[in-house]
Motif scaffolding. Sequence first.
Motif, mmCIF file in Angstrom:
data_model
loop_
_atom_site.group_PDB
_atom_site.id
_atom_site.type_symbol
_atom_site.label_atom_id
_atom_site.label_comp_id
_atom_site.label_asym_id
_atom_site.label_seq_id
_atom_site.Cartn_x
_atom_site.Cartn_y
_atom_site.Cartn_z
ATOM 1 N N MET A 1 0.882 -1.169 0.000
ATOM 2 C CA MET A 1 0.000 0.000 0.000
ATOM 3 C C MET A 1 0.922 1.222 0.000
ATOM 4 S SD MET A 1 -2.982 -1.271 2.654
ATOM 5 C CE MET A 1 -1.928 -2.006 3.910
ATOM 6 N N VAL A 2 0.894 1.988 -1.115
ATOM 7 C CA VAL A 2 1.885 3.045 -1.321
ATOM 8 C C VAL A 2 1.243 4.379 -1.703
ATOM 9 C CG1 VAL A 2 3.698 1.398 -1.968
ATOM 10 C CG2 VAL A 2 2.239 2.376 -3.746
ATOM 11 N N ASN A 3 1.991 5.450 -1.457
ATOM 12 C CA ASN A 3 1.524 6.779 -1.849
ATOM 13 C C ASN A 3 1.546 6.963 -3.362
ATOM 14 O OD1 ASN A 3 0.879 7.888 0.680
ATOM 15 N ND2 ASN A 3 3.019 8.365 1.078
ATOM 16 N N ILE A 4 2.598 6.478 -4.016
ATOM 17 C CA ILE A 4 2.723 6.592 -5.473
ATOM 18 C C ILE A 4 3.016 5.207 -6.038
ATOM 19 C CG2 ILE A 4 3.976 7.622 -7.405
ATOM 20 C CD1 ILE A 4 2.448 9.698 -5.824
ATOM 21 N N GLY A 5 2.152 4.750 -6.943
ATOM 22 C CA GLY A 5 2.326 3.447 -7.565
ATOM 23 C C GLY A 5 2.323 3.564 -9.078
ATOM 24 N N SER A 6 2.301 2.445 -9.744
ATOM 25 C CA SER A 6 2.352 2.431 -11.211
ATOM 26 C C SER A 6 1.094 3.029 -11.845
ATOM 27 C CB SER A 6 2.569 1.006 -11.716
ATOM 28 O OG SER A 6 1.497 0.182 -11.325
ATOM 29 N N THR A 7 -0.015 3.055 -11.092
ATOM 30 C CA THR A 7 -1.260 3.626 -11.615
ATOM 31 C C THR A 7 -1.506 5.048 -11.116
ATOM 32 O OG1 THR A 7 -2.509 2.608 -9.814
ATOM 33 C CG2 THR A 7 -2.376 1.376 -11.892
ATOM 34 N N LYS B 1 -1.824 6.930 -4.425
ATOM 35 C CA LYS B 1 -2.612 6.052 -3.544
ATOM 36 C C LYS B 1 -2.963 4.761 -4.268
ATOM 37 C CE LYS B 1 -2.535 9.564 -0.773
ATOM 38 N NZ LYS B 1 -1.374 9.723 0.065
ATOM 39 N N ALA B 2 -2.086 3.785 -4.133
ATOM 40 C CA ALA B 2 -2.251 2.569 -4.920
ATOM 41 C C ALA B 2 -1.842 1.317 -4.159
ATOM 42 C CB ALA B 2 -1.408 2.672 -6.196
ATOM 43 N N VAL C 1 0.592 -4.840 2.886
ATOM 44 C CA VAL C 1 1.660 -4.233 3.670
ATOM 45 C C VAL C 1 1.637 -2.713 3.495
ATOM 46 C CG1 VAL C 1 4.153 -4.158 4.056
ATOM 47 C CG2 VAL C 1 3.069 -6.296 3.327
ATOM 48 N N PRO C 2 1.426 -1.965 4.580
ATOM 49 C CA PRO C 2 1.444 -0.499 4.474
ATOM 50 C C PRO C 2 2.886 0.018 4.399
ATOM 51 C CG PRO C 2 1.009 -1.149 6.729
ATOM 52 C CD PRO C 2 1.104 -2.412 5.930
ATOM 53 N N VAL C 3 3.362 0.222 3.182
ATOM 54 C CA VAL C 3 4.720 0.753 2.982
ATOM 55 C C VAL C 3 4.747 2.214 3.432
ATOM 56 C CG1 VAL C 3 6.471 1.293 1.252
ATOM 57 C CG2 VAL C 3 5.221 -0.876 1.135
ATOM 58 N N ASP C 4 3.696 2.943 3.075
ATOM 59 C CA ASP C 4 3.533 4.330 3.512
ATOM 60 C C ASP C 4 2.396 4.380 4.528
ATOM 61 O OD1 ASP C 4 5.536 5.460 1.722
ATOM 62 O OD2 ASP C 4 4.126 5.052 0.095
ATOM 63 N N LYS C 5 2.301 5.453 5.273
ATOM 64 C CA LYS C 5 1.298 5.574 6.338
ATOM 65 C C LYS C 5 -0.046 6.068 5.801
ATOM 66 C CE LYS C 5 4.189 5.727 10.273
ATOM 67 N NZ LYS C 5 4.332 4.321 10.492
ATOM 68 N N GLY C 6 -1.105 5.696 6.532
ATOM 69 C CA GLY C 6 -2.435 6.212 6.237
ATOM 70 C C GLY C 6 -3.339 5.257 5.477
ATOM 71 N N PHE C 7 -2.966 3.974 5.410
ATOM 72 C CA PHE C 7 -3.739 3.016 4.626
ATOM 73 C C PHE C 7 -4.284 1.880 5.478
ATOM 74 C CE2 PHE C 7 -0.298 4.478 1.723
ATOM 75 C CZ PHE C 7 -1.088 5.214 0.861
ATOM 76 N N ASN C 8 -5.357 1.289 4.973
ATOM 77 C CA ASN C 8 -5.830 0.001 5.455
ATOM 78 C C ASN C 8 -6.232 -0.794 4.221
ATOM 79 O OD1 ASN C 8 -8.416 1.082 4.735
ATOM 80 N ND2 ASN C 8 -9.374 -0.230 6.251
ATOM 81 N N ALA C 9 -6.563 -2.045 4.402
ATOM 82 C CA ALA C 9 -7.090 -2.871 3.318
ATOM 83 C C ALA C 9 -8.349 -3.540 3.845
ATOM 84 C CB ALA C 9 -6.070 -3.919 2.885
ATOM 85 N N SER D 1 -8.771 0.581 0.040
ATOM 86 C CA SER D 1 -8.279 1.257 1.231
ATOM 87 C C SER D 1 -9.298 2.355 1.496
ATOM 88 C CB SER D 1 -6.886 1.857 1.009
ATOM 89 O OG SER D 1 -6.465 2.521 2.184
ATOM 90 N N MET D 2 -10.033 2.223 2.570
ATOM 91 C CA MET D 2 -11.168 3.116 2.812
ATOM 92 C C MET D 2 -10.818 4.596 2.742
ATOM 93 S SD MET D 2 -14.340 2.981 3.079
ATOM 94 C CE MET D 2 -15.023 4.571 2.670
ATOM 95 N N PRO D 3 -9.696 5.056 3.328
ATOM 96 C CA PRO D 3 -9.438 6.491 3.254
ATOM 97 C C PRO D 3 -9.252 7.014 1.830
ATOM 98 C CG PRO D 3 -8.017 5.459 4.901
ATOM 99 C CD PRO D 3 -8.705 4.361 4.151
ATOM 100 N N TYR D 4 -8.849 6.130 0.901
ATOM 101 C CA TYR D 4 -8.519 6.578 -0.458
ATOM 102 C C TYR D 4 -9.315 5.859 -1.538
ATOM 103 C CZ TYR D 4 -4.849 8.775 2.147
ATOM 104 O OH TYR D 4 -4.176 9.534 3.063
ATOM 105 N N TYR D 5 -10.415 5.279 -1.155
ATOM 106 C CA TYR D 5 -11.276 4.592 -2.118
ATOM 107 C C TYR D 5 -11.743 5.571 -3.194
ATOM 108 C CZ TYR D 5 -15.296 1.623 -3.570
ATOM 109 O OH TYR D 5 -16.217 0.860 -4.247
#
Length: 153
Positions: free
Chosen positions: A32-38, A41-42, A59-67, A103-107
């Motif tokens: 779970m990352v801030n910047i991904g290939s897409t 928030k990816a 795995v939350p690589v960056d903070k602020g995520f859930n799955a 990830s609910m915060p960034y859905y």
Amino acid sequence: MLAKLPMIGLAAGFAAALAAPAALAAHYEIAMVNIGSTGAKAFEPAFIQASVGDTVTFVPVDKGFNAEVIPGMLPLGARGFRGEMNQPVTITLTQEGVWGVKSMPYYGMGMVALIQVGSPINLEDALTVPHPARAQARLDPIMAQVLQNYEAN
């Protein structure tokens, strides 16, 4: 004493046979990352193909995520999940079908993933689930690929 050796060997063989399916199960990690290939928030990767019995750790690589599971995008009989914020969560894939994850915060920003477990038997139902526009934009090409692969087989 020698008479017991065949029984020990038989018991060891039986135990190994029972453990074999677990040994064949695969384990996947989705970051779970801030910047991904897409974009921002990816989940990385946003799509995996797995088998029943495999496990996936988010795995939350960056903070602020859930799955957590997307309602309506879970195979019949599968148990939903909701991971805690900033904590890894591991699930066991118990049923065939497609498993939608957000990830609910960034859905609303499109932070979604899809896991195909065996045959996508619930794909038709999953395609009818409404999503925020950015989430839909990220899911559309994944779902199209799953559908194309399914129709080809």
